[in-house]
Design an enzyme around this catalytic site. Structure first.
Site, mmCIF file in Angstrom:
data_model
loop_
_atom_site.group_PDB
_atom_site.id
_atom_site.type_symbol
_atom_site.label_atom_id
_atom_site.label_comp_id
_atom_site.label_asym_id
_atom_site.label_seq_id
_atom_site.Cartn_x
_atom_site.Cartn_y
_atom_site.Cartn_z
ATOM 1 N N HIS A 158 59.159 -52.515 -3.576
ATOM 2 C CA HIS A 158 58.740 -51.204 -4.110
ATOM 3 C C HIS A 158 59.677 -50.743 -5.216
ATOM 4 O O HIS A 158 59.855 -49.534 -5.421
ATOM 5 C CB HIS A 158 58.684 -50.136 -3.019
ATOM 6 C CG HIS A 158 57.955 -50.577 -1.779
ATOM 7 N ND1 HIS A 158 56.603 -50.453 -1.624
ATOM 8 C CD2 HIS A 158 58.417 -51.193 -0.650
ATOM 9 C CE1 HIS A 158 56.249 -50.945 -0.444
ATOM 10 N NE2 HIS A 158 57.325 -51.406 0.159
ATOM 11 N N SER A 277 64.035 -52.246 -33.346
ATOM 12 C CA SER A 277 63.195 -51.122 -33.757
ATOM 13 C C SER A 277 63.263 -50.982 -35.275
ATOM 14 O O SER A 277 64.287 -51.274 -35.887
ATOM 15 C CB SER A 277 63.727 -49.850 -33.090
ATOM 16 O OG SER A 277 63.321 -48.717 -33.817
ATOM 17 N N LYS A 283 68.789 -50.985 -31.407
ATOM 18 C CA LYS A 283 67.971 -51.345 -30.244
ATOM 19 C C LYS A 283 67.705 -52.838 -30.131
ATOM 20 O O LYS A 283 67.463 -53.527 -31.118
ATOM 21 C CB LYS A 283 66.635 -50.595 -30.291
ATOM 22 C CG LYS A 283 66.804 -49.115 -29.997
ATOM 23 C CD LYS A 283 65.535 -48.523 -29.427
ATOM 24 C CE LYS A 283 65.340 -48.941 -27.992
ATOM 25 N NZ LYS A 283 64.013 -48.579 -27.497
ATOM 26 N N GLU A 290 57.155 -58.393 -23.266
ATOM 27 C CA GLU A 290 56.061 -57.425 -23.133
ATOM 28 C C GLU A 290 54.737 -58.079 -23.539
ATOM 29 O O GLU A 290 53.688 -57.837 -22.928
ATOM 30 C CB GLU A 290 56.355 -56.184 -23.977
ATOM 31 C CG GLU A 290 57.480 -55.346 -23.377
ATOM 32 C CD GLU A 290 58.119 -54.366 -24.357
ATOM 33 O OE1 GLU A 290 59.053 -53.664 -23.939
ATOM 34 O OE2 GLU A 290 57.711 -54.307 -25.536
#
Ligand code: ARG
Length: 502
Positions: A158, A277, A283, A290
């Site tokens: 979880h 980015s 970043k 993804e």
């Protein structure tokens, strides 16, 4: 053999009739068919060789057609005449090159058995490519698992810290899953590798064809016997896309884990598998993972699209089937690429052992081990569970106070456990088990080492799983090599047969 003026107005299928109209482009599968250009040439060659062997066409006629096919191959897909599909376009090109004798190529067959054969022929190498990529992923997972067989980390359920485990055990959990994906793909391959050729439109042919011979020349393991089934079914596409969608779902979970772990600073992706980015130069984003995660959505959609296209189609051939095929090409291309990226990311990621060790004890993650310890002393597990739950509650309530007083975490946990033992079991903790044993159970490393059941995270259990994984990877690599070898041999056979005519 006189070269005739090509009639580029229309393909051979539609000369005289149905020669055009507004739906011409709509009907065409030419764009998707580039993929089966080589397959169609092989199918044409095997068919012509078989027709000659069976005496359906003369050897000289076969030679003329086979030479024309060589010419069509050298000229390339882009030079094909306009056509409704690659099958018609190649036939047109052959007739354009050698005249009427070229029209004998399509004796005793239909585009229906032809296209089904071409799809299977091409899909074989794609499925084997996907299998190869699963092996690459499994290898990088097993390698990293072997490097980190004893690197302790928090395991989560979880998304909450649950029990300590090791990076090795965690990575092998995905290796085992992907091993089943390899197995499913190889299993599906066996059913892709059957020949529909010689079924003609659906109802067979009066010519004395040898379906076994064309199957052999094309390297198919067997012949699909019922001619109506053979041209109608696309169940092999469903199997392959389902296996790919399953694989993509598995790998999407791994991608998601790596995204989360890199967010927690537990793992760092190689720059090669990260992005940045456009506005925030500091970043480092896990974009590739993804996209790996997102690929599972496309694969699931492809499977859904494929099944929806096939659902309720009457026997035998319906043009809807033309729309089924690209779902398989898309799925195999996208999923294979995503798996390769996941393999590269897994192979190059750096696991931060200190951060992982620190995380391993977070959230009282060793509590289950204390309950196990009490249960081993004869306390009913349910009672031990209740006692530890009560300790966890106490530890959580006093967490801020303990931190302020500077007490060590395990000291705080021991105190909480002792108080809970008094409250729930009616006696102090050392009445049941020595303090040393409790301290060991609270230590993530000792906790992992204690869980040495088969397939568990203890280093020796992981070592055994690793050995099993290495064996399985080797076995599957052998199976892949055998299938590729069989295809290469068939290719040689066909080339040799063609050469004996031309
Ligand atoms: N382009 C078609 C396909 O992909 C080939 C078969 C056409 N057959 C026919 N009878 N219209 O399915």
């Amino acid at each position: 053999m006189a070269e005739e003026e090509p009639d580029t107005a229309s393909d051979v299928v539609r000369r005289e009739r149905f020669s055009g109209g507004p739906a011409r482009g709509f009907l065409s599968s030419m764009d998707d068919d580039a993929r089966i250009f080589a397959a169609d040439l092989a199918v044409d060659r095997a068919h012509v060789v078989m027709l000659a062997e069976q005496g359906v066409v003369g050897d000289d006629e076969a030679a003329t057609i086979l030479a024309a096919l060589d010419g069509v191959e050298s000229a390339g897909f882009d030079t094909l005449p306009d056509g409704e599909d690659v099958h018609a376009a190649i036939e047109t090109a052959v007739i354009d090159r050698v005249g009427d004798v070229g029209g004998k190529m399509h004796t005793a067959r239909s585009r229906n058995d032809e296209v089904a054969t071409c799809i299977r022929y091409r899909l074989r190498e794609d499925v084997l490519g996907a299998v190869e990529t699963t092996l690459a992923l499994r290898e990088s997972l097993a390698d990293a698992a072997s490097d980190h067989a004893e690197t302790v980390m928090a395991g989560y359920t979880h998304l909450q810290p649950a029990q300590p485990t090791t990076v090795g055990h965690y990575l092998l959990s995905y290796e085992r899953a992907v091993a089943r994906d390899t197995e499913r793909l190889l299993d599906a391959y066996g059913r892709v590798n059957r020949s529909p050729l010689g079924s003609a439109a659906f109802a067979g042919t009066p010519f004395d064809v040898s379906r076994e011979r064309t199957a052999e020349l094309l390297g198919f393991e067997s012949v699909l016997d019922n001619s109506t089934d053979a041209v109608s079914t696309r169940d092999f596409l469903v199997e392959v896309v389902a296996a790919l969608a399953n694989l993509a779902a598995t790998v999407s979970g791994f991608a998601e884990d790596l995204i989360l772990f890199s967010n927690k600073g537990l793992v760092e992706l190689s720059d090669d598998y990260a992005s940045t980015s456009s506005i925030m130069p500091q970043k480092k984003n896990p974009d590739t993972l993804e996209l790996v995660r997102g690929t599972a959505g496309d694969a699931a959609a492809g499977l859904n699209g494929l099944l929806t296209t096939l659902k309720g189609l009457p026997r035998a051939y319906n043009r809807d089937l033309q729309k089924a095929t690209p779902h398989a090409w898309d799925a195999v291309d996208e999923v294979t690429e995503a798996v390769a990226v996941a393999a590269g990311a897994a192979a190059t990621a750096t696991w931060d052992e200190d951060a992982l060790a620190e995380s391993a004890g977070e959230g009282f993650a060793t509590a289950t081990g204390v309950a196990d310890l009490l249960a081993m002393q004869g306390v009913p597990f349910r009672k031990a569970h209740e006692m530890v739950a009560s300790a966890a509650q106490r530890a959580a309530e006093s967490a801020s106070g303990e931190t302020a007083s500077g007490a060590s975490e395990s000291g705080a946990d021991y105190a909480a456990l002792d108080a809970a033992a008094e409250a729930v079991l009616g006696d102090s903790l050392d009445a049941y088990v020595e303090r040393e044993a409790v301290e060991a159970a609270l230590d993530p490393e000792a906790s992992v080492a204690a869980r040495d059941s088969a397939g568990g995270p203890a280093p020796e259990a992981v070592a055994e799983s690793l050995a099993d994984a290495d064996d399985a990877i080797e076995t599957d690599a052998d199976a892949l090599a055998r299938e590729r070898e069989a295809l290469a041999e068939a290719d040689e056979r066909l080339r040799a047969e063609v050469a004996s005519y031309v």
